[in-house]
Enzyme design. Structure first.
Site, mmCIF file in Angstrom:
data_model
loop_
_atom_site.group_PDB
_atom_site.id
_atom_site.type_symbol
_atom_site.label_atom_id
_atom_site.label_comp_id
_atom_site.label_asym_id
_atom_site.label_seq_id
_atom_site.Cartn_x
_atom_site.Cartn_y
_atom_site.Cartn_z
ATOM 1 N N VAL A 26 -1.929 14.001 -1.352
ATOM 2 C CA VAL A 26 -0.727 14.561 -1.974
ATOM 3 C C VAL A 26 -1.067 15.065 -3.375
ATOM 4 O O VAL A 26 -0.812 16.211 -3.726
ATOM 5 C CB VAL A 26 0.396 13.505 -2.046
ATOM 6 C CG1 VAL A 26 1.629 14.094 -2.733
ATOM 7 C CG2 VAL A 26 0.744 13.016 -0.655
ATOM 8 N N GLY A 45 10.416 10.942 -8.358
ATOM 9 C CA GLY A 45 10.284 12.042 -7.421
ATOM 10 C C GLY A 45 10.592 11.567 -6.020
ATOM 11 O O GLY A 45 11.376 10.626 -5.835
ATOM 12 N N ILE A 94 1.480 2.435 -8.062
ATOM 13 C CA ILE A 94 1.055 3.062 -6.808
ATOM 14 C C ILE A 94 0.824 4.557 -7.026
ATOM 15 O O ILE A 94 0.707 5.311 -6.062
ATOM 16 C CB ILE A 94 2.081 2.827 -5.678
ATOM 17 C CG1 ILE A 94 3.517 3.158 -6.122
ATOM 18 C CG2 ILE A 94 2.013 1.368 -5.221
ATOM 19 C CD1 ILE A 94 3.910 4.578 -5.999
ATOM 20 N N HIS A 116 -6.287 1.166 -2.644
ATOM 21 C CA HIS A 116 -5.674 2.498 -2.534
ATOM 22 C C HIS A 116 -5.301 2.812 -1.081
ATOM 23 O O HIS A 116 -5.740 3.813 -0.502
ATOM 24 C CB HIS A 116 -6.607 3.572 -3.091
ATOM 25 C CG HIS A 116 -5.875 4.800 -3.557
ATOM 26 N ND1 HIS A 116 -6.328 5.606 -4.562
ATOM 27 C CD2 HIS A 116 -4.709 5.356 -3.150
ATOM 28 C CE1 HIS A 116 -5.496 6.611 -4.770
ATOM 29 N NE2 HIS A 116 -4.497 6.476 -3.904
ATOM 30 N N GLY A 162 -1.983 3.064 -0.035
ATOM 31 C CA GLY A 162 -0.550 3.364 -0.029
ATOM 32 C C GLY A 162 -0.080 4.167 1.165
ATOM 33 O O GLY A 162 0.982 3.906 1.729
ATOM 34 N N SER A 163 -0.865 5.137 1.590
ATOM 35 C CA SER A 163 -0.459 5.991 2.719
ATOM 36 C C SER A 163 -1.165 5.606 4.012
ATOM 37 O O SER A 163 -1.139 6.368 4.990
ATOM 38 C CB SER A 163 -0.770 7.457 2.395
ATOM 39 O OG SER A 163 -2.160 7.672 2.228
#
Length: 247
Positions: free
Chosen positions: A3, A82, A162, A212, A214-215
């Site tokens: 992203v 966001g 995050i 890392h 998160g996704s």
């Protein structure tokens, strides 16, 4: 296949006419899920408790042993509201928090509808019991959580990041943790990555670290891969990418 694009030299890309695709808005929900999990794990001392269990340090005679802090009735601050921040706020709504604070360039209707209050970053770090950093990294936000702002936090405050490692002054954070000036920290991002095994954060009991991820759900990573492939094909066909960064 990400992203953020803070790791890309946008000036050089634009100079040489290189197009840039990314996977925006795909991972917001799963990153928000990770955030809530990391927040709970840190606030309730899950990793510390698990370590005590497997090392034989379980103390069932002390009613306050391994007590953490509840999210209910707390003040939660989201730095950067966001898509990910809004998703986090929606999930926090079910925890019956007392107040939601957030920072943004302007008031966000979705956050306001959830009872959120737009504040400055300094007001947020001073008032919040739980602080979640989910803002994009750029020149304006680098070290947005700095030494002075860490000093303003409540002594029991829990900080979760995050976004990107460089949003926090990590050296100042380590000092505050060593001196027990804040309650705990949950990090999915840090500086550098991977974090060296001799970094002080790794040995601290009031810190929860994730690599890392998160996704990192199968569904999200699959969708990100498909979008990345479509972006590549679009460039080869000289057509619009599915997700293109406007340089």
């Amino acid at each position: 296949m990400s992203v953020g694009y803070d790791h890309v030299d946008l000036i050089a890309m634009k100079k040489y006419g290189v197009r840039l695709g990314h996977t925006s808005n795909i991972s917001s929900e799963v990153i928000a899920e990770t955030t809530i999990g990391l927040l709970i794990a840190t606030a309730r001392r899950f990793f510390e408790a698990n370590h005590a269990l497997i090392t034989g340090e379980w103390k069932d005679s002390d009613i306050f042993w391994m007590c953490g802090r509840s999210i209910r009735n707390s003040i939660v601050g989201i730095v950067g509201c966001g898509n990910i921040g809004i998703s986090i706020a929606k999930k926090l709504n079910s925890f019956n928090i007392s107040q939601l604070l957030y920072t943004s360039r302007g008031e966000k209707p979705e956050a306001k509808n959830l009872g959120g209050k737009l504040v400055t970053i300094d007001e947020l770090v001073e008032q919040s019991d739980f602080i979640i950093v989910s803002v994009a990294l750029n020149e304006d936000t680098k070290y947005i959580i700095n030494r002075k702002r860490i000093a303003k936090m409540k002594s029991h405050a829990v900080l979760v990041n995050i976004g990107r490692g460089e949003l926090i002054d990590q050296d100042a954070l380590i000092e505050a943790l060593r001196e027990n000036r804040i309650g705990g920290v949950g990090l999915d991002v840090m500086t550098p990555e991977p974090l060296p095994l001799d970094n002080p954060l790794i040995k601290m009991t009031n810190v929860v670290l994730l690599p890392h991820i998160g996704s990192s759900s199968i569904e999200t990573r699959t969708e990100m891969a498909v979008v990345t492939a479509k972006n590549i094909i679009a460039v080869l066909d000289n057509s619009a990418m599915t997700k293109e960064v406007q340089l």
